[in-house]
Scaffold this motif. Structure first.
Motif, PDB file in Angstrom:
ATOM      1  N   GLU A 179      -8.234   2.199  -5.485  1.00  0.00           N
ATOM      2  CA  GLU A 179      -7.113   3.081  -5.188  1.00  0.00           C
ATOM      3  C   GLU A 179      -5.828   2.271  -5.086  1.00  0.00           C
ATOM      4  O   GLU A 179      -5.829   1.125  -4.634  1.00  0.00           O
ATOM      5  CB  GLU A 179      -7.376   3.809  -3.860  1.00  0.00           C
ATOM      6  N   GLU A 180      -4.713   2.860  -5.517  1.00  0.00           N
ATOM      7  CA  GLU A 180      -3.423   2.191  -5.467  1.00  0.00           C
ATOM      8  C   GLU A 180      -2.519   2.859  -4.440  1.00  0.00           C
ATOM      9  O   GLU A 180      -2.452   4.094  -4.355  1.00  0.00           O
ATOM     10  CB  GLU A 180      -2.756   2.209  -6.851  1.00  0.00           C
ATOM     11  N   VAL A 181      -1.821   2.028  -3.632  1.00  0.00           N
ATOM     12  CA  VAL A 181      -0.904   2.530  -2.618  1.00  0.00           C
ATOM     13  C   VAL A 181       0.388   1.735  -2.681  1.00  0.00           C
ATOM     14  O   VAL A 181       0.419   0.589  -3.147  1.00  0.00           O
ATOM     15  CB  VAL A 181      -1.516   2.425  -1.197  1.00  0.00           C
ATOM     16  N   LEU A 182       1.459   2.361  -2.209  1.00  0.00           N
ATOM     17  CA  LEU A 182       2.755   1.697  -2.121  1.00  0.00           C
ATOM     18  C   LEU A 182       2.898   1.051  -0.749  1.00  0.00           C
ATOM     19  O   LEU A 182       2.592   1.671   0.271  1.00  0.00           O
ATOM     20  CB  LEU A 182       3.881   2.702  -2.339  1.00  0.00           C
ATOM     21  N   VAL A 183       3.390  -0.193  -0.728  1.00  0.00           N
ATOM     22  CA  VAL A 183       3.568  -0.931   0.525  1.00  0.00           C
ATOM     23  C   VAL A 183       4.969  -1.533   0.535  1.00  0.00           C
ATOM     24  O   VAL A 183       5.407  -2.143  -0.442  1.00  0.00           O
ATOM     25  CB  VAL A 183       2.513  -2.044   0.681  1.00  0.00           C
ATOM     26  N   SER A 184       5.666  -1.362   1.647  1.00  0.00           N
ATOM     27  CA  SER A 184       6.995  -1.957   1.806  1.00  0.00           C
ATOM     28  C   SER A 184       6.870  -3.397   2.290  1.00  0.00           C
ATOM     29  O   SER A 184       6.112  -3.692   3.205  1.00  0.00           O
ATOM     30  CB  SER A 184       7.812  -1.144   2.820  1.00  0.00           C
ATOM     31  N   LEU A 185       7.604  -4.296   1.660  1.00  0.00           N
ATOM     32  CA  LEU A 185       7.661  -5.681   2.113  1.00  0.00           C
ATOM     33  C   LEU A 185       8.808  -5.904   3.087  1.00  0.00           C
ATOM     34  O   LEU A 185       8.657  -6.581   4.100  1.00  0.00           O
ATOM     35  CB  LEU A 185       7.819  -6.621   0.912  1.00  0.00           C
ATOM     36  N   THR A 186       9.962  -5.328   2.808  1.00  0.00           N
ATOM     37  CA  THR A 186      11.139  -5.600   3.630  1.00  0.00           C
ATOM     38  C   THR A 186      11.093  -4.888   4.981  1.00  0.00           C
ATOM     39  O   THR A 186      11.825  -5.265   5.901  1.00  0.00           O
ATOM     40  CB  THR A 186      12.418  -5.206   2.879  1.00  0.00           C
TER      41      THR A 186
END
Length: 359
Positions: free
Chosen positions: A58-65
């Motif tokens: 599964e693919e998810v969006l993750v914030s780095l900043t």
């Protein structure tokens, strides 16, 4: 009225659970539901948000900043731009979502990884801990670990980077020669069976700084081994050797570019905020100088100096030594950045960037 309140509560629980499942933070039996583990699949154009492919695909969006901290596997602080496609990643302490992007507390990436023709190897016992190799993924694939690749044309030809000492049979005949590969000098030892077939090949690089004109003071040995699944006859052994040499030609310590190397201090760099720090290295320059800066994550320059390189001509590496003044109390992550300017475009080139911690 009571029935209405119960209905609202149940609906709220359903919506929360659905949102958590949608963002990949609530997989049953997957460990900590607030931790995402996987591989960096894509960097969005800004580099501040990434797509992580989880272990289940599964693919998810993750914030780095929005993360409180980004570190490597040994706990050293990194910039968000240090995160690259293919790196194993863990995003822990998910605090919520914004526009379907997960907001983690801590992001940890592994700098030692192999992906799409790039192998970064970590050998903790070495002073210059990380080095990289480049290989053609059409010719090689990853074998039993990220530090081992297999030559597709000869499946019994395996290259192990940063390999430990392996057992050598007393019946094997050893023949050692010194060979130059990619500007570096290797002690190349072939171990042959009684029939003359290749049983093992070791390549010892005693001084990775030699290519840059430095002695072995600042470096440790790098060891590579070719370990066939079974002994290779002469023709196959020769083809395997050429393929391995092509990979070793690309060897580069983490602290180096093609024309600049930082020999001291070794990364990760820790600096006393009240003390100066001396930077030692070598460079092959176009105009006899390099630029040394200390920058924060947004590339704001906190320290800048032009450093002159001692060299008789622009075709040879020259030695440089520079002192950075005490930087004072800096709590945010910073990096040492050394580069030179292109003689044609004036743009920074040959950059070496290493993380620094001010203590």
């Amino acid at each position: 009225m009571l029935l209405i309140l119960i209905a609202v509560f149940v609906t709220g629980v359903f919506v929360v659970n659905f949102t958590i499942r949608r963002n990949g933070t609530g997989q049953p039996n997957s460990g900590d539901p607030n931790t995402i583990r996987g591989i960096v699949k894509t960097l969005l154009p800004s580099g501040k948000v990434i797509v992580v492919q989880k272990e289940n695909g599964e693919e998810v969006l993750v914030s780095l900043t929005d993360a409180s901290a980004i570190t490597d596997e040994i706990g050293e602080s990194l910039f968000y731009r240090d995160v690259q496609v293919g790196m194993p990643i863990s995003a822990a302490g998910i605090r919520g979502t914004k526009d379907n992007v997960l907001i983690p507390s801590l992001v940890t990436v592994r700098l030692a990884y192999t992906y799409n023709g790039l192998m970064v190897v970590s050998v903790p016992k070495l002073r210059q801990e990380y080095f990289s190799l480049v290989f053609n993924p059409r010719l090689w694939d990853v074998a039993s670990s990220s530090a081992e690749i297999r030559y597709k044309n000869i499946p019994d030809c395996h290259l192990i980077a940063g390999a430990p000492d392996l057992t050598v049979s007393d019946k094997w005949k050893a023949e050692m020669t010194e060979r130059k590969i990619g500007g570096q000098v290797f002690k190349d030892t072939d171990y042959a069976t009684e029939s003359g077939a290749l049983a093992r090949r070791t390549l010892l690089l005693e001084n990775p700084g030699a290519k840059y004109g430095l002695d072995a003071t600042y470096f440790s040995n790098y060891l590579f081994q070719v370990v066939p699944n079974r002994s290779l006859p002469s023709a196959a052994a020769l083809t395997c050797a050429r393929a391995v040499d092509a990979v070793l030609e690309t060897l580069k310590p983490r602290s180096a570019s093609d024309r600049i190397i930082i020999a001291d201090p070794a990364a990760p760099i820790h600096v006393d905020r009240d003390s100066p720090i001396t930077i030692i290295g070598a460079a092959r320059t176009y105009d006899g100088s390099i630029a040394l800066t200390v920058v924060d994550e947004e590339d704001k320059v906190l320290f800048r100096k032009t450093v002159f390189v001692r060299s008789d001509n622009t075709r040879a590496f020259g030695y440089f030594e520079a002192e950075i003044s005490p930087l004072g109390p800096i709590t945010r992550p910073v990096a040492l950045r050394i580069f030179q300017y292109s003689p044609t475009s004036g743009a920074p080139i040959d950059e070496v960037r290493l993380p620094m911690t001010i203590e």
